[in-house]
Write a protein that holds these residues in place. Structure first.
Motif, PDB file in Angstrom:
ATOM      1  N   TRP A   1      47.125  28.239  26.141  1.00 13.42           N
ATOM      2  CA  TRP A   1      48.457  28.372  25.549  1.00 13.42           C
ATOM      3  C   TRP A   1      48.399  28.362  24.029  1.00 13.42           C
ATOM      4  O   TRP A   1      49.182  29.038  23.365  1.00 13.42           O
ATOM      5  CB  TRP A   1      49.353  27.235  26.044  1.00 13.42           C
ATOM      6  CG  TRP A   1      48.907  25.873  25.585  1.00 13.42           C
ATOM      7  CD1 TRP A   1      48.052  25.031  26.214  1.00 13.42           C
ATOM      8  CD2 TRP A   1      49.309  25.228  24.384  1.00 13.42           C
ATOM      9  NE1 TRP A   1      47.863  23.889  25.516  1.00 13.42           N
ATOM     10  CE2 TRP A   1      48.650  23.981  24.353  1.00 13.42           C
ATOM     11  CE3 TRP A   1      50.177  25.538  23.329  1.00 13.42           C
ATOM     12  CZ2 TRP A   1      48.810  23.064  23.325  1.00 13.42           C
ATOM     13  CZ3 TRP A   1      50.329  24.623  22.327  1.00 13.42           C
ATOM     14  CH2 TRP A   1      49.646  23.417  22.312  1.00 13.42           C
ATOM     15  N   LYS A   2      47.408  27.605  23.435  1.00 11.10           N
ATOM     16  CA  LYS A   2      47.332  27.515  21.985  1.00 11.10           C
ATOM     17  C   LYS A   2      46.950  28.863  21.368  1.00 11.10           C
ATOM     18  O   LYS A   2      47.552  29.315  20.390  1.00 11.10           O
ATOM     19  CB  LYS A   2      46.327  26.430  21.598  1.00 11.10           C
ATOM     20  CG  LYS A   2      46.237  26.151  20.103  1.00 11.10           C
ATOM     21  CD  LYS A   2      45.270  24.998  19.842  1.00 11.10           C
ATOM     22  CE  LYS A   2      45.196  24.692  18.358  1.00 11.10           C
ATOM     23  NZ  LYS A   2      44.240  23.586  18.077  1.00 11.10           N
TER      24      LYS A   2
ATOM     25  N   TRP B   1      49.767  31.429  21.575  1.00  6.27           N
ATOM     26  CA  TRP B   1      50.828  31.278  20.592  1.00  6.27           C
ATOM     27  C   TRP B   1      50.350  31.624  19.178  1.00  6.27           C
ATOM     28  O   TRP B   1      51.086  32.230  18.401  1.00  6.27           O
ATOM     29  CB  TRP B   1      51.350  29.832  20.616  1.00  6.27           C
ATOM     30  CG  TRP B   1      52.337  29.596  21.729  1.00  6.27           C
ATOM     31  CD1 TRP B   1      52.073  29.066  22.945  1.00  6.27           C
ATOM     32  CD2 TRP B   1      53.720  29.882  21.682  1.00  6.27           C
ATOM     33  NE1 TRP B   1      53.196  29.005  23.715  1.00  6.27           N
ATOM     34  CE2 TRP B   1      54.252  29.504  22.946  1.00  6.27           C
ATOM     35  CE3 TRP B   1      54.594  30.422  20.722  1.00  6.27           C
ATOM     36  CZ2 TRP B   1      55.599  29.649  23.267  1.00  6.27           C
ATOM     37  CZ3 TRP B   1      55.934  30.548  21.064  1.00  6.27           C
ATOM     38  CH2 TRP B   1      56.409  30.187  22.313  1.00  6.27           C
TER      39      TRP B   1
ATOM     40  N   TRP C   1      48.649  35.625  19.433  1.00  2.88           N
ATOM     41  CA  TRP C   1      49.409  36.638  20.164  1.00  2.88           C
ATOM     42  C   TRP C   1      48.525  37.366  21.184  1.00  2.88           C
ATOM     43  O   TRP C   1      48.466  38.596  21.243  1.00  2.88           O
ATOM     44  CB  TRP C   1      50.033  37.663  19.199  1.00  2.88           C
ATOM     45  CG  TRP C   1      51.078  37.067  18.319  1.00  2.88           C
ATOM     46  CD1 TRP C   1      50.895  36.379  17.164  1.00  2.88           C
ATOM     47  CD2 TRP C   1      52.470  37.092  18.559  1.00  2.88           C
ATOM     48  NE1 TRP C   1      52.074  35.965  16.641  1.00  2.88           N
ATOM     49  CE2 TRP C   1      53.090  36.410  17.479  1.00  2.88           C
ATOM     50  CE3 TRP C   1      53.296  37.634  19.546  1.00  2.88           C
ATOM     51  CZ2 TRP C   1      54.459  36.244  17.379  1.00  2.88           C
ATOM     52  CZ3 TRP C   1      54.659  37.475  19.453  1.00  2.88           C
ATOM     53  CH2 TRP C   1      55.238  36.791  18.385  1.00  2.88           C
TER      54      TRP C   1
END
Length: 960
Positions: A771-772, A775, A778
């Motif tokens: 998830w890091k 974000w 992209w």
């Protein structure tokens, strides 16, 4: 009565002359007196019943240059009825005296005219004997210092002036005819008729017949005289050849010191060899003369060259292309008839058949070596020197025969390649083109004449040679056709000279002497000479070689100084360019650069022996672990760690270590050592040396490194000795102190952390970015990565429920995971679940093992007690200690083999490679490249050419 008394008195006078004359023998009869004496003193002698000779007698012509004896005058009977008793005897006496005088005068004039013609023709045939000037003592050549020979020569009349002094033969004949008619008795009408009509039909016919006979007789006499001169010349040349041989042999012993230096032709040949090495494609405007021998295939080029060289030196074949590359033959004088190649010291004795066969075989091998794969001919030149007494000094280049059709077995571009090679040699404006034409085939089938006419349209440097004239004379219906060929009327080409030769009967075993005898015998009986279709100086290979040698040296003298000036200008330009581009560097050519690079490479190989033992052992141990770590973790540690107890763990480890040592480990260790040696050798060879580093050697060093490594093989006994050492090291389980225990734990942690890192990278690639990263960068997961992520999460839940789960999933567990994923809308395959489980379980196992390492840090005390009454078991630490100790002992053993044996063997291989490269010119050209190298190479070659040309010109002036 008075006439009878007068006759008696005359007889007494003659008798007194016979008795008292000192010039007439006493036993000479009156009948043997000269005709004039008998006419004076014996008008009534019985022998005088012969009729008076006719004025236009047929007498034998002769030349002052022949030894033929004069034939006696043949007296023809008078046509108009001679009446001696009615004529006045003083008139008869005057007529006969006048007739004798003009006969003698006419014979002298005719002989002088014939001598003038033969003198002019023979003067052109006499060879240049300037090569033998040294035989005559030196003071002879200094006579001109005391006697003005030029002044004497200019004072003498020329042959044209002598010819002008000779009277008109036709006017003399007319005068003799008038005198004959005046003194001939007969009727007044007949006398007047003869005086006015002396050109009667019968008289004209007789004159024509007599002139034709005279011409035929003069031609036959001239031919015999020329052949006689040719035989005398051959005998003199043979004697001179023997004398020259003796003198040259004395020169070899040091008697004639001023001739110990190289001959002119050898010096000139060296210049051509250097030029050939400098630029084989003639891009440097090389205009030095050569005799280029061209002709159709099987036209007899090789036979003509062998006759000139006086030895059967070339390979032969019936109908097969034998000349596959240009052969440069340098003919020069020497005491022995020998041949040798430019790049070889072996001498072939041309008087021995076994040496001739060996020479032909060597030439054939060199030709086939020059021809590259897929080709039929090669432009590379073979240089051959032929020495012998009496050889004409010149340089000939034998080219492959021109073909019209490419036959089977030939390369498709053979015809074009032969044309390009021939044009490259003939486009030299100072090259003498020796055009060979087969006389036994139709002239229209010739190909080479068109090529020669393109290169030399005006024929200023072409010599045409018609071979196999014996077959041509036998087979050609019209002999005048041969004359048209010799005169160049059937070809579009022009030539400086035309020659006809015979090169044997077609038998390859014929000797040169037998061919020469057959050639001379043929031309002595040939109609071509008897009918004046050919001149005597246009036949035989002897005359051809003399003419070609004269033309060659004339061309050399006219052009060599101009070529020397051209190379001086080229040298100045190259030196200026070097000073502008490389002012602080020496002018080193490829050979000198190679020697410099050779020393650097050998120094770098020696530096391998200066590497410290510690450095060798560290890099060997590290490289060996990198090579075997995967096998140790995956095939030994993980299977053993998944067992239920320590006994099973140790048993599994011992079995797998034994199998590994017997089969793979020694070989892997040797490979690691050899690769380590290569890496260190490459590091020394390629690392920059600071400001002193010269990148011009990089390609050469790389090639030497690769070739040396390719040739190097590790000692075959190294694996056997290494296997025993490794087996003993792995059987030892006794850790002597806490320091070794801690080192083993540290080694184990490093290995497991490296594997854990690799496993996490594999999982990340499988499930995609977290998830890091999504974000921040992209990034998104693919559909397959999303499926793998869901599967991973499901498997991790199962591991949390049972942390001591075995390494493999049961079939019911796979079904449970698949159904759980399907309930969330994720379709998975069982194989995908297994692949994901392998990475998830591996990460879980490695993390557990690392935690166990932390617990074992305080386990050395329990190890000494063999883990009795202890829940802590650190058998995996012992395993890694055994592996670590085996690596250290193996590295030490390999280091000893490297420093004691393999480095020296590698150094020996490097020296061998450098020696091979030093003898391979193509390797040097390929590996030592760049503008600087080429400029230095050109500068050295041009200097060498100029120096040799200057030395040759100086020797040429001294010979003059």
């Amino acid at each position: 009565m008075w006439r009878a008394r007068r006759a008696a008195v005359a007889c007494e006078v003659c008798q007194s002359l016979v008795k008292h004359s000192s010039t007439i023998p006493r036993n000479l009869r009156l009948q043997k007196l000269h005709l004039v004496s008998r006419s004076i003193y014996h008008s009534h002698h019985p022998a005088l019943k012969l009729q008076r000779p006719q004025l236009r007698t047929s007498f034998q012509q002769f030349s002052s240059l022949t030894n033929l004896s004069l034939h006696k005058l043949k007296l023809s009977p008078i046509k108009y009825g001679y009446q001696p008793r009615r004529n006045f005897w003083p008139a008869r006496l005057a007529a006969r005296l006048l007739k004798l005088r003009y006969i003698i005068l006419g014979s002298a004039v005719g002989g002088g005219y014939t001598a003038k013609k033969t003198f002019d023709e023979w003067k052109d045939m006499i060879p240049d004997l300037s090569d033998y000037k040294w035989i005559v003592p030196d003071f002879i050549w200094e006579i001109d210092e005391y006697i003005d020979l030029d002044k004497i020569r200019k004072a003498l009349p020329s042959s044209e002036d002598l010819a002008k002094l000779a009277p008109d033969l036709d006017k003399i004949a007319d005068s003799l005819s008038l005198l004959k008619d005046f003194f001939t008795t007969g009727s007044p009408g007949e006398t007047a008729f003869r005086a006015t009509d002396h050109g009667s039909e019968s008289d004209k016919h007789y004159r024509k017949v007599s002139d034709k006979e005279k011409i035929d007789q003069l031609q036959e006499e001239l031919l015999h005289t020329q052949l006689k001169y040719q035989r005398i010349l051959e005998r003199l040349e043979k004697e001179n050849k023997e004398l020259r041989k003796l003198v040259l042999q004395k020169d070899d012993k040091g008697i004639h010191h001023r001739k110990l230096k190289k001959s002119l032709i050898d010096m000139y040949s060296e210049v051509l060899d250097v030029l050939s090495d400098y630029d084989a494609s003639y891009n440097t405007q090389d205009h030095l003369p050569r005799v280029v021998v061209v002709g159709d295939q099987s036209a007899g080029k090789t036979s003509v060259l062998e006759m000139i060289a006086q030895a059967r030196i070339f390979p032969r074949g019936s109908g097969e292309m034998m000349t596959r590359s240009p052969v440069k033959v340098t003919l020069s004088e020497g005491p022995h008839h020998v041949a040798l190649f430019k790049d070889s010291s072996r001498e072939f004795d041309l008087t021995k058949e076994e040496d001739l066969a060996a020479l032909r075989h060597e030439i054939e091998l060199r030709m086939r070596k020059n021809v590259k794969e897929g080709c039929t001919v090669s432009p590379e030149t073979i240089s051959l020197n032929v020495k012998g007494p009496g050889l004409q000094r010149m340089v000939l280049v034998d080219l492959p025969g021109v073909i019209n059709t490419v036959t089977s077995g030939m390369a498709p571009d053979t015809k074009e390649t032969i044309f390009s090679i021939s044009k490259a040699y003939m486009q030299n404006p100072n090259a003498i083109i020796l055009c060979i034409q087969d006389g036994s085939v139709d002239a229209e089938r010739s190909i080479v004449t068109d090529l020669v006419s393109q290169m030399d349209p005006h024929g200023r440097r072409t010599i045409f040679v018609l071979t196999k004239v014996d077959l041509a004379e036998k087979n050609v219906a019209s002999p005048s056709r041969i004359q048209q060929i010799i005169e160049g009327k059937l070809f579009p080409m022009k030539a400086l000279g035309y020659f006809a030769v015979v090169t044997g009967k077609g038998n390859s075993s014929e000797s040169i002497e037998a061919i020469r005898e057959y050639e001379e015998e043929f031309f002595q009986n040939s109609k071509l000479l008897k009918t004046s279709m050919l001149k005597a100086h246009q036949v035989t290979t002897r005359n051809l070689s003399l003419a070609v040698s004269d033309c060659f040296w004339k061309m050399v003298r006219e052009s060599v100084e101009q070529q020397a000036d051209s190379f001086k200008a080229t040298r100045f330009n190259l030196e200026t360019e070097w000073k502008n581009n490389y002012p602080r560097l020496r002018e080193l050519d490829r050979n000198e650069l190679f020697e410099k690079a050779k020393n650097e490479i050998l120094d770098e190989v020696i530096s391998l022996s200066q590497v410290t033992p510690k450095h060798w052992e560290e890099i060997l141990q590290q490289s060996l672990w990198e090579r075997v770590s995967t096998h140790v973790i995956e095939n030994i540690y993980l299977p053993a760690a998944q067992t239920m107890n320590s006994g099973t763990f140790n048993t599994t480890v011992d079995i797998k270590l034994k199998q590994w040592t017997d089969k793979q480990l020694p070989n892997k260790a040797v490979e690691v050592a050899w690769e380590t040696l290569q890496e260190e050798f490459s590091r020394f060879m390629t690392e920059p040396k600071g400001k002193e580093h010269d990148d011009i050697f990089d390609k050469l060093k790389e090639a030497v490194k690769e070739e040396s490594i390719k040739r190097h093989k590790w000692n075959d006994f190294a694996e056997d000795s290494l296997r025993v050492i490794q087996h003993n090291a792995l059987e030892d389980r006794s850790i002597s102190d806490k320091q070794q225990w801690d080192a083993a734990i540290y080694f184990m942690e490093e290995a497991l952390q490296a594997r854990l890192k690799d496993t996490e990278n594999a999982i990340e690639n499988m499930i995609g970015p977290d998830w890091k990263k999504r974000w921040l960068y992209w990034k998104n997961r693919t559909q397959e990565q999303s499926v793998h992520n869901e599967t991973k999460n499901e498997l991790e839940k199962m591991l949390k429920c049972n942390e001591e789960h075995p390494a493999y999933l049961a079939s019911d567990e796979i079904t449970t995971v698949r159904k759980n994923l399907e309930s969330r809308g994720v379709e998975v395959d069982p194989s995908l679940i297994k692949d994901t489980w392998h990475q998830v379980y591996r990460r879980h196992f490695l993390k557990t093992a690392l935690n166990h390492c932390n617990l074992c840090r305080r386990g050395f005390y329990y190890y000494q007690r063999h883990f009795v009454d202890s829940e802590l078991e650190c058998n995996d630490v012992v395993l890694f200690w055994r592996i670590q100790r085996m690596l250290a002992i193996t590295a030490n053993t390999l280091r000893q083999q490297l420093t004691n044996t393999e480095v020296r063997r590698l150094e020996k291989n490097v020296k061998e490679v450098l020696e091979d490269f030093a003898e391979d010119g193509e390797k040097k050209i390929k590996l030592l490249t760049g503008k600087r190298v080429q400029l230095a190479e050109d500068l050295k070659k041009v200097r060498e050419i100029q120096e040799k040309l200057d030395a040759f010109i100086e020797a040429l002036h001294q010979e003059k």
